[in-house]
Design an enzyme around this catalytic site. Structure first.
Site, mmCIF file in Angstrom:
data_model
loop_
_atom_site.group_PDB
_atom_site.id
_atom_site.type_symbol
_atom_site.label_atom_id
_atom_site.label_comp_id
_atom_site.label_asym_id
_atom_site.label_seq_id
_atom_site.Cartn_x
_atom_site.Cartn_y
_atom_site.Cartn_z
ATOM 1 N N GLU A 159 1.597 -43.734 28.186
ATOM 2 C CA GLU A 159 2.529 -43.172 27.203
ATOM 3 C C GLU A 159 2.705 -41.681 27.460
ATOM 4 O O GLU A 159 1.855 -40.875 27.056
ATOM 5 C CB GLU A 159 1.980 -43.362 25.785
ATOM 6 C CG GLU A 159 1.742 -44.803 25.395
ATOM 7 C CD GLU A 159 1.777 -44.987 23.874
ATOM 8 O OE1 GLU A 159 2.596 -45.772 23.411
ATOM 9 O OE2 GLU A 159 1.007 -44.309 23.171
ATOM 10 N N SER A 214 9.317 -44.201 23.010
ATOM 11 C CA SER A 214 10.715 -44.465 22.666
ATOM 12 C C SER A 214 11.251 -45.762 23.278
ATOM 13 O O SER A 214 12.421 -45.830 23.672
ATOM 14 C CB SER A 214 11.600 -43.264 23.032
ATOM 15 O OG SER A 214 11.186 -42.123 22.302
ATOM 16 N N GLU A 264 -2.059 -39.229 19.996
ATOM 17 C CA GLU A 264 -2.179 -38.615 18.666
ATOM 18 C C GLU A 264 -3.645 -38.458 18.282
ATOM 19 O O GLU A 264 -4.021 -37.478 17.643
ATOM 20 C CB GLU A 264 -1.406 -39.463 17.638
ATOM 21 C CG GLU A 264 0.098 -39.304 17.843
ATOM 22 C CD GLU A 264 0.927 -40.535 17.507
ATOM 23 O OE1 GLU A 264 0.434 -41.432 16.812
ATOM 24 O OE2 GLU A 264 2.091 -40.580 17.962
ATOM 25 N N LYS A 274 1.256 -47.174 13.543
ATOM 26 C CA LYS A 274 0.718 -45.836 13.213
ATOM 27 C C LYS A 274 0.420 -45.772 11.710
ATOM 28 O O LYS A 274 0.042 -46.774 11.126
ATOM 29 C CB LYS A 274 1.682 -44.741 13.687
ATOM 30 C CG LYS A 274 2.044 -44.908 15.169
ATOM 31 C CD LYS A 274 2.764 -43.736 15.758
ATOM 32 C CE LYS A 274 3.064 -44.001 17.229
ATOM 33 N NZ LYS A 274 3.668 -42.877 17.909
ATOM 34 N N HIS A 315 -5.101 -43.078 21.945
ATOM 35 C CA HIS A 315 -3.700 -42.704 21.749
ATOM 36 C C HIS A 315 -3.599 -41.185 21.771
ATOM 37 O O HIS A 315 -4.500 -40.493 21.281
ATOM 38 C CB HIS A 315 -3.188 -43.275 20.419
ATOM 39 C CG HIS A 315 -1.699 -43.184 20.318
ATOM 40 N ND1 HIS A 315 -1.064 -42.011 19.987
ATOM 41 C CD2 HIS A 315 -0.729 -44.097 20.542
ATOM 42 C CE1 HIS A 315 0.244 -42.225 20.006
ATOM 43 N NE2 HIS A 315 0.479 -43.482 20.339
ATOM 44 N N GLY A 351 8.149 -40.723 20.204
ATOM 45 C CA GLY A 351 8.829 -40.334 18.971
ATOM 46 C C GLY A 351 9.937 -39.322 19.174
ATOM 47 O O GLY A 351 10.442 -38.740 18.225
ATOM 48 N N ASN A 355 2.826 -50.585 17.479
ATOM 49 C CA ASN A 355 1.879 -49.625 16.903
ATOM 50 C C ASN A 355 2.532 -49.057 15.652
ATOM 51 O O ASN A 355 3.421 -48.215 15.741
ATOM 52 C CB ASN A 355 1.569 -48.516 17.914
ATOM 53 C CG ASN A 355 0.611 -47.489 17.341
ATOM 54 O OD1 ASN A 355 0.103 -47.642 16.223
ATOM 55 N ND2 ASN A 355 0.353 -46.422 18.096
HETATM 56 P P1 13P Z 1 7.547 -44.350 19.784
HETATM 57 O O1 13P Z 1 7.918 -45.737 20.240
HETATM 58 O O2 13P Z 1 7.879 -44.099 18.345
HETATM 59 O O3 13P Z 1 8.064 -43.301 20.716
HETATM 60 O O4 13P Z 1 5.947 -44.270 19.853
HETATM 61 C C1 13P Z 1 5.305 -44.666 21.000
HETATM 62 C C2 13P Z 1 3.866 -44.752 20.717
HETATM 63 O O5 13P Z 1 3.204 -43.754 20.523
HETATM 64 C C3 13P Z 1 3.253 -46.086 20.654
HETATM 65 O O6 13P Z 1 1.878 -46.000 20.622
#
Ligand code: 13P
Length: 253
Positions: A169, A215, A99, A11, A97, A175, A9
């Site tokens: 997740e 992560s 976010e 992002k 997601h 992150g 991803n």
């Molecule tokens: P990270 O791997 O940066 O923690 O992000 C995970 C994520 O949100 C994947 O969709």
């Protein structure tokens, strides 16, 4: 048999040139995918066509959008329909997601509509679920995730649900560099599968891929993916580094 999946991803990161460079680097590194494994790249909308053109010829490699709208077409300035995605060969969409839930107020109901329109158009949703730290600290993660699944997915038929990929997740691990332990991941993945088994039966639940996200990196992927109910990962930060993501692909069981 359910697929083992390494999903990147990106992002809102990289330029077109940097994205293309990253894909070139990934292609050049030694990796292999067997019949039951897939690599998926969820790239920003403006790079979908480039990424599909570059990667579409490789077996078991797919490009995903990071979002879509819940309407077929019309006066929705700035939105992207599943028909548009389909017309450029996209077969997967990341939905729900954390976010998007947090910054764009996407509700379980709204996501149910997006899931429906994807399935009606033969696009596989990668449906994200997962709890915030406060929920985990209150030990309410099972109830929280169950509600997300119930309200967005449980209206689907047994045939439809097997076309959905789940990504668990935990928000506290996204992150942050703080990964769920493999035991924590296995515990909640097994719980998620048990919810599908209760609703649709064990055989259907066995066919649903449940990815872990938060992560994931080269150094912890193998341990996480070795868990019986962890069917791969949805990877943010580490998917932007070719060697990291290739190692994650190679960690699939
Ligand atoms: P990270 O791997 O940066 O923690 O992000 C995970 C994520 O949100 C994947 O969709």
């Amino acid at each position: 048999m359910r697929k083992q999946i390494a999903a990147a991803n990106w992002k809102m990161n990289l330029t077109l040139q940097k994205g293309e460079e990253l894909l070139n680097e990934i292609i050049a590194l030694p990796h292999s995918l067997n019949e039951d494994q897939q690599a998926i790249f969820a790239v920003p909308f403006p790079y979908l066509a480039m990424a599909h053109q570059k990667m579409g010829g490789y077996k078991n490699v797919f490009i995903a959008a990071q979002n879509c709208y819940n309407k077929k077409s019309g006066a929705y300035t700035g939105e992207t329909s599943v028909e548009m995605l389909q017309s450029i060969g996209i077969k997967f969409v990341v939905l729900g997601h954390s976010e998007r839930r947090e910054y764009f107020n996407e509700s379980n109901q709204f996501l149910a509509e997006k899931v429906n329109i994807c399935l009606e158009n033969s696009i596989t949703p990668i449906f994200c679920c997962g709890e915030a730290l406060s929920v985990r600290e209150a030990n309410s993660q099972n109830e929280f995730v169950t509600k997300q699944l119930e309200e967005s997915l449980f209206h689907l038929s047994a045939e439809q649900i097997q076309k959905v990929v789940i990504a668990y997740e935990p928000i506290w691990a996204i992150g942050t560099g703080k990964t769920a332990t493999s035991e924590q991941a296995q515990e909640i993945h097994a719980f998620i599968r048990s919810q599908f088994a209760a609703k649709y039966g064990a055989a259907v639940a066995e066919n649903i891929s449940v990815l872990y996200g938060g992560s994931v990196k080269a150094s912890n992927a193998k341990e996480l993916f070795s868990q019986p109910d962890v069917d791969g990962g949805l990877v943010g930060g580490a998917s932007l580094i070719a060697a990291e993501f290739v190692a994650i692909i190679n960690a699939l069981k």
